[in-house]
Design an enzyme around this catalytic site. Structure first.
Site, mmCIF file in Angstrom:
data_model
loop_
_atom_site.group_PDB
_atom_site.id
_atom_site.type_symbol
_atom_site.label_atom_id
_atom_site.label_comp_id
_atom_site.label_asym_id
_atom_site.label_seq_id
_atom_site.Cartn_x
_atom_site.Cartn_y
_atom_site.Cartn_z
ATOM 1 N N ASP A 196 -4.377 68.655 79.746
ATOM 2 C CA ASP A 196 -5.565 68.034 79.178
ATOM 3 C C ASP A 196 -6.452 69.092 78.523
ATOM 4 O O ASP A 196 -7.005 68.879 77.431
ATOM 5 C CB ASP A 196 -6.325 67.304 80.290
ATOM 6 C CG ASP A 196 -7.639 66.720 79.813
ATOM 7 O OD1 ASP A 196 -7.614 65.847 78.931
ATOM 8 O OD2 ASP A 196 -8.704 67.137 80.326
ATOM 9 N N GLU B 31 0.257 64.681 78.638
ATOM 10 C CA GLU B 31 -0.522 65.892 78.900
ATOM 11 C C GLU B 31 0.287 66.888 79.730
ATOM 12 O O GLU B 31 0.199 68.102 79.503
ATOM 13 C CB GLU B 31 -1.814 65.529 79.619
ATOM 14 C CG GLU B 31 -2.801 64.761 78.747
ATOM 15 C CD GLU B 31 -4.001 64.236 79.511
ATOM 16 O OE1 GLU B 31 -4.986 63.859 78.864
ATOM 17 O OE2 GLU B 31 -3.943 64.198 80.758
#
Length: 228
Positions: free
Chosen positions: A49, A121
């Protein structure tokens, strides 16, 4: 550790060959499939992320030297939000190679937006750990592709835009009410109504509550703005 034929095909789809294939194995392993000898992808998701965020912030900063922070922030949010990650994951069929426990398999985990976004992610993180930041940047820019150059100048998500519309008129925040649910448990379809305190409302249907809320907010906001 060798990659299965399915994971090998996935690396071909994303255009990256792993020197340490165990990182990809971990990136596609959901917590429902973890064990004392098998790590899941949650830690990778956390790192991925942040890597994604830096890549996108840099891309937007470089793309328009005159853009203000206020202009870039909503574009950034649109590109890194879970829906965007899940959209990329679906394009490259990441769901097909996820390692899921029985409960997630039965509940349609391979199609769940949050699960796909998290796994995307984690894959970014795996590439970062395997090949460094330049490799991760190249991967993200390639996979996101035209999404970056085509992101709306006003890229606020619909729920945020509707809330700002309501606040500007001294209304309470919009309410989102589930008014319908159909389909089997593993693939539910939700109908959500967006409602303002003045009685204005619109409903929309989607495969996740989040998508239905966004769609309902978008329809309601469009109607309100057309009436002004």
């Amino acid at each position: 550790m060798k990659l299965s034929s399915e994971l090998k095909a996935f690396t071909g789809r994303i255009g990256y060959d792993f020197t340490r294939p165990e990182l990809l194995h971990r990136a596609v392993t959901h917590s429902s499939m973890s064990s004392p000898t098998r790590d899941d992808n949650q830690r990778l998701e956390f790192l991925g992320d942040r890597v994604l965020g830096l890549v996108m912030a840099e891309a937007l900063f470089v793309a328009d030297g005159a853009a203000t922070e206020g202009q870039m922030a909503p574009q950034f949010n649109a590109l890194v939000r879970k829906e965007a990650c899940a959209d990329v994951a679906r394009e490259f069929d990441l769901g097909a190679v996820l390692k899921l426990g029985r409960s997630e398999m039965l509940s349609g985990g391979r199609r769940k937006e949050a699960l796909l976004g998290d796994a995307m992610e984690a894959v970014i993180s795996a590439v970062y750990l395997d090949g460094g930041f330049d490799a991760a940047r190249e991967l993200v820019l390639r996979l996101w592709g035209e999404r970056i150059s085509q992101v709306d100048a006003d890229a606020r998500d619909a729920k945020t835009a509707l809330q700002e519309w309501a606040q500007a008129r001294k209304f309470a925040p919009p309410a989102y009410i589930e008014v319908g649910r159909t389909g089997p448990d593993h693939a539910p379809v939700f109908t959500i109504e967006a409602r303002l305190e003045n009685g204005a409302n619109e409903a929309a249907t989607a495969n996740s509550k989040r998508q239905a809320e966004q769609a309902a907010a978008k329809v309601l906001l469009a109607r309100l703005e057309s009436e002004e």
